[in-house]
Design a protein around this motif. Structure first.
Motif, PDB file in Angstrom:
ATOM      1  N   PRO A 231      52.195  73.386  29.583  1.00 48.82           N
ATOM      2  CA  PRO A 231      52.517  72.215  30.006  1.00 48.82           C
ATOM      3  C   PRO A 231      53.201  71.224  28.892  1.00 48.82           C
ATOM      4  CG  PRO A 231      50.065  72.233  30.253  1.00 48.82           C
ATOM      5  CD  PRO A 231      50.572  73.610  29.732  1.00 48.82           C
ATOM      6  N   ASP A 232      54.148  70.427  29.183  1.00 46.48           N
ATOM      7  CA  ASP A 232      55.007  69.868  28.256  1.00 46.48           C
ATOM      8  C   ASP A 232      54.742  68.248  28.139  1.00 46.48           C
ATOM      9  OD1 ASP A 232      57.980  69.730  30.409  1.00 46.48           O
ATOM     10  OD2 ASP A 232      56.016  68.606  30.533  1.00 46.48           O
ATOM     11  N   MET A 233      53.619  67.890  28.611  1.00 46.34           N
ATOM     12  CA  MET A 233      53.122  66.764  28.349  1.00 46.34           C
ATOM     13  C   MET A 233      52.038  66.456  27.197  1.00 46.34           C
ATOM     14  SD  MET A 233      53.146  65.299  32.214  1.00 46.34           S
ATOM     15  CE  MET A 233      52.122  66.737  32.558  1.00 46.34           C
ATOM     16  N   PRO A 234      51.961  65.300  26.424  1.00 43.12           N
ATOM     17  CA  PRO A 234      50.726  65.181  25.358  1.00 43.12           C
ATOM     18  C   PRO A 234      49.659  65.180  26.337  1.00 43.12           C
ATOM     19  CG  PRO A 234      51.997  63.136  25.735  1.00 43.12           C
ATOM     20  CD  PRO A 234      52.893  64.335  26.592  1.00 43.12           C
ATOM     21  N   VAL A 235      48.217  65.583  25.773  1.00 41.48           N
ATOM     22  CA  VAL A 235      47.256  65.730  26.318  1.00 41.48           C
ATOM     23  C   VAL A 235      46.215  64.840  25.566  1.00 41.48           C
ATOM     24  CG1 VAL A 235      45.231  67.274  26.826  1.00 41.48           C
ATOM     25  CG2 VAL A 235      47.351  68.057  26.999  1.00 41.48           C
ATOM     26  N   ILE A 236      45.595  63.987  26.259  1.00 43.23           N
ATOM     27  CA  ILE A 236      44.474  63.130  25.645  1.00 43.23           C
ATOM     28  C   ILE A 236      43.238  63.138  26.540  1.00 43.23           C
ATOM     29  CG2 ILE A 236      43.982  60.618  25.071  1.00 43.23           C
ATOM     30  CD1 ILE A 236      46.755  59.887  25.087  1.00 43.23           C
ATOM     31  N   GLN A 237      42.355  64.381  26.125  1.00 44.90           N
ATOM     32  CA  GLN A 237      41.193  64.747  27.054  1.00 44.90           C
ATOM     33  C   GLN A 237      40.102  65.288  26.085  1.00 44.90           C
ATOM     34  OE1 GLN A 237      42.880  67.591  29.776  1.00 44.90           O
ATOM     35  NE2 GLN A 237      41.388  68.896  28.792  1.00 44.90           N
ATOM     36  N   THR A 238      38.971  65.265  26.621  1.00 39.26           N
ATOM     37  CA  THR A 238      37.875  66.005  26.032  1.00 39.26           C
ATOM     38  C   THR A 238      38.006  67.278  26.205  1.00 39.26           C
ATOM     39  OG1 THR A 238      36.433  64.189  25.801  1.00 39.26           O
ATOM     40  CG2 THR A 238      35.391  66.127  25.645  1.00 39.26           C
ATOM     41  N   PRO A 239      37.985  68.180  25.558  1.00 39.71           N
ATOM     42  CA  PRO A 239      37.948  69.804  25.977  1.00 39.71           C
ATOM     43  C   PRO A 239      36.946  70.384  26.773  1.00 39.71           C
ATOM     44  CG  PRO A 239      38.276  69.842  23.396  1.00 39.71           C
ATOM     45  CD  PRO A 239      37.845  68.342  24.048  1.00 39.71           C
ATOM     46  N   GLY A 240      37.243  70.753  28.066  1.00 39.26           N
ATOM     47  CA  GLY A 240      36.524  71.113  29.014  1.00 39.26           C
ATOM     48  C   GLY A 240      36.136  70.075  29.839  1.00 39.26           C
ATOM     49  N   ALA A 241      36.695  69.006  29.906  1.00 39.21           N
ATOM     50  CA  ALA A 241      36.175  67.756  30.493  1.00 39.21           C
ATOM     51  C   ALA A 241      35.986  67.867  32.053  1.00 39.21           C
ATOM     52  CB  ALA A 241      37.290  66.573  30.154  1.00 39.21           C
ATOM     53  N   VAL A 242      35.084  67.195  32.509  1.00 37.99           N
ATOM     54  CA  VAL A 242      34.704  67.434  33.972  1.00 37.99           C
ATOM     55  C   VAL A 242      35.134  65.986  34.715  1.00 37.99           C
ATOM     56  CG1 VAL A 242      32.754  67.519  35.778  1.00 37.99           C
ATOM     57  CG2 VAL A 242      32.638  68.903  33.763  1.00 37.99           C
ATOM     58  N   ALA A 243      35.708  66.020  35.747  1.00 35.02           N
ATOM     59  CA  ALA A 243      36.253  64.758  36.605  1.00 35.02           C
ATOM     60  C   ALA A 243      35.860  64.739  37.728  1.00 35.02           C
ATOM     61  CB  ALA A 243      37.605  64.574  36.206  1.00 35.02           C
ATOM     62  N   GLN A 244      35.231  63.507  38.187  1.00 37.73           N
ATOM     63  CA  GLN A 244      35.173  63.587  39.799  1.00 37.73           C
ATOM     64  C   GLN A 244      36.481  63.123  40.517  1.00 37.73           C
ATOM     65  OE1 GLN A 244      32.096  64.428  41.318  1.00 37.73           O
ATOM     66  NE2 GLN A 244      32.991  64.169  43.100  1.00 37.73           N
ATOM     67  N   LEU A 245      37.155  64.170  40.985  1.00 35.67           N
ATOM     68  CA  LEU A 245      38.435  63.958  41.586  1.00 35.67           C
ATOM     69  C   LEU A 245      38.095  63.561  42.929  1.00 35.67           C
ATOM     70  CD1 LEU A 245      40.181  67.283  40.285  1.00 35.67           C
ATOM     71  CD2 LEU A 245      40.114  65.100  39.282  1.00 35.67           C
ATOM     72  N   GLY A 246      38.741  62.114  43.281  1.00 32.20           N
ATOM     73  CA  GLY A 246      38.335  61.700  44.593  1.00 32.20           C
ATOM     74  C   GLY A 246      39.644  61.667  45.513  1.00 32.20           C
TER      75      GLY A 246
ATOM     76  N   PRO B  85      42.610  53.282  44.398  1.00 29.87           N
ATOM     77  CA  PRO B  85      41.337  53.824  43.778  1.00 29.87           C
ATOM     78  C   PRO B  85      40.230  53.346  44.699  1.00 29.87           C
ATOM     79  CG  PRO B  85      43.248  52.520  42.348  1.00 29.87           C
ATOM     80  CD  PRO B  85      43.632  52.577  43.490  1.00 29.87           C
ATOM     81  N   GLY B  86      39.322  54.236  44.621  1.00 29.43           N
ATOM     82  CA  GLY B  86      37.985  54.050  45.103  1.00 29.43           C
ATOM     83  C   GLY B  86      37.798  54.497  46.541  1.00 29.43           C
ATOM     84  N   ALA B  87      39.189  54.730  47.179  1.00 31.46           N
ATOM     85  CA  ALA B  87      39.205  55.115  48.426  1.00 31.46           C
ATOM     86  C   ALA B  87      38.533  56.488  48.557  1.00 31.46           C
ATOM     87  CB  ALA B  87      40.859  55.140  48.999  1.00 31.46           C
ATOM     88  N   LYS B  88      37.714  56.470  49.867  1.00 36.04           N
ATOM     89  CA  LYS B  88      37.065  57.894  50.304  1.00 36.04           C
ATOM     90  C   LYS B  88      37.899  58.437  51.634  1.00 36.04           C
ATOM     91  CE  LYS B  88      32.683  56.579  48.204  1.00 36.04           C
ATOM     92  NZ  LYS B  88      33.081  55.573  47.227  1.00 36.04           N
ATOM     93  N   PHE B  89      37.465  59.677  51.650  1.00 40.73           N
ATOM     94  CA  PHE B  89      38.258  60.269  52.875  1.00 40.73           C
ATOM     95  C   PHE B  89      37.358  59.615  54.255  1.00 40.73           C
ATOM     96  CE2 PHE B  89      38.331  63.273  56.368  1.00 40.73           C
ATOM     97  CZ  PHE B  89      39.853  63.749  56.262  1.00 40.73           C
ATOM     98  N   GLY B  90      38.136  58.976  54.997  1.00 39.69           N
ATOM     99  CA  GLY B  90      37.597  58.332  56.380  1.00 39.69           C
ATOM    100  C   GLY B  90      37.970  56.912  56.190  1.00 39.69           C
ATOM    101  N   ASP B  91      38.299  56.309  54.960  1.00 40.79           N
ATOM    102  CA  ASP B  91      38.888  54.827  54.828  1.00 40.79           C
ATOM    103  C   ASP B  91      40.300  54.780  55.504  1.00 40.79           C
ATOM    104  OD1 ASP B  91      36.224  54.356  53.728  1.00 40.79           O
ATOM    105  OD2 ASP B  91      37.259  54.374  51.526  1.00 40.79           O
ATOM    106  N   ARG B  92      40.379  53.430  55.745  1.00 45.20           N
ATOM    107  CA  ARG B  92      41.732  53.202  56.014  1.00 45.20           C
ATOM    108  C   ARG B  92      42.765  53.153  55.064  1.00 45.20           C
ATOM    109  NH1 ARG B  92      44.755  51.534  60.434  1.00 45.20           N
ATOM    110  NH2 ARG B  92      46.394  50.066  60.225  1.00 45.20           N
ATOM    111  N   VAL B  93      43.789  53.852  55.149  1.00 42.29           N
ATOM    112  CA  VAL B  93      44.954  53.778  54.023  1.00 42.29           C
ATOM    113  C   VAL B  93      46.156  53.539  54.585  1.00 42.29           C
ATOM    114  CG1 VAL B  93      45.926  55.142  52.300  1.00 42.29           C
ATOM    115  CG2 VAL B  93      43.485  55.262  52.481  1.00 42.29           C
TER     116      VAL B  93
END
Length: 212
Positions: A28-43, A51-59
Motif C-alpha cells: 500500500p502507498d498510504m501512510p498507516v496509523i493503526q495498532t498491529p493486528g487491530a480488530v475493527a467492527q466493520l459496519g 455513521p451508525g447505520a445498520k442494514f435495514g435502516d433507511r438510507v
C-alpha cells in the motif's frame, strides 16, 4: 463457507514498522496509523457513508457521483428469492452504473446480487461477497465461492476479501478501512483484483485496480 487465515507476513511487517504487504504482494502507498493486528467492527454504515447505520435502516446518501439508497424488496430472477437490497448508482460519461447489494446470510460481508452497466448484459450473483462486515482483524482473509449469471449462463468464481488495514487514519479520517477484493476463475487464475478504502461519513474514498 468462509476460511479465516492470518496473514503472518502482514502482522510481522506491522510490528517492525516497515511497509505493509498484503496477501497479494501489493505494498500500500498510504501512510498507516493503526495498532498491529487491530480488530475493527466493520459496519454497514461505513459502506453506506452513514455513521451508525445498520442494514435495514433507511438510507439515501449521495457523495459526488455515487448514491446509495434503500432498503427495497427485490426478487432475485435466478433463485426466485425475495430479499432486502440497497441500490448503488454511479454516474459516468458512458451512462449510469447500477448495483444491488444485500447482506450475506453468514453476516460476514455485503454481497452484490445485480450489476447493470451501459451496453452490457445484466449480471446477477449468488453467494457473492464484496464488502467485509462484522469483526475483522488486519491481515485476515476470507474466501467465498460465488456464481455469476449472465445471458443464461452461470460461471463460478472464488472471491477473497483481505482486510489490510482494519482501522487506520486516511487523509485525516480516523476509523477508515482498506481491503483487497480478489476474484479467481475455476482454474485458479486471478481475473480481477482491486484495493478499496472506505472512510466514515463518506463511504468509498479510493479504489485502485491492482491488475494494471
Amino acid at each position: 463457507m468462509t476460511t479465516p487465515a492470518l496473514n503472518r507476513r502482514l502482522f510481522v511487517a506491522s510490528l517492525a514498522g516497515g511497509a505493509l504487504t498484503a496477501a497479494t504482494g501489493c505494498v500500500p502507498d498510504m501512510p498507516v496509523i493503526q495498532t498491529p493486528g487491530a480488530v475493527a467492527q466493520l459496519g454497514f454504515g461505513l459502506w453506506a457513508g452513514v455513521p451508525g447505520a445498520k442494514f435495514g435502516d433507511r438510507v439515501d446518501r449521495t457523495v459526488g457521483v455515487r448514491r446509495i439508497a434503500g432498503p427495497l424488496t427485490w426478487t432475485h430472477p435466478v433463485t426466485g428469492q425475495s430479499m432486502t437490497v440497497y441500490v448503488r448508482t454511479k454516474w459516468e460519461q458512458s451512462g449510469t452504473k447500477t448495483s444491488y447489494y444485500t447482506l450475506r446470510r453468514d453476516g460476514t460481508a455485503l454481497a452484490r446480487v445485480l450489476d447493470r452497466r451501459p451496453g452490457a448484459a445484466d449480471r446477477y450473483f449468488t453467494d457473492d461477497a464484496f464488502f467485509p462486515v462484522g469483526p475483522w482483524r488486519s491481515g485476515i482473509s476470507r474466501s467465498y465461492t460465488m456464481s455469476e449469471h449472465s445471458g443464461g449462463k452461470a460461471t463460478r468464481y472464488q472471491v477473497t476479501l483481505t482486510v489490510t488495514k482494519a482501522a487506520f487514519t486516511h487523509k485525516g479520517h480516523s476509523g477508515s478501512m482498506e481491503y483487497i477484493w480478489t476474484e479467481r476463475n475455476q482454474s485458479g487464475r486471478k481475473t480481477k483484483e482491486l484495493r478499496y478504502v472506505y472512510s466514515p461519513g463518506i463511504g468509498l474514498v479510493d479504489v485502485k485496480n491492482l491488475m494494471k
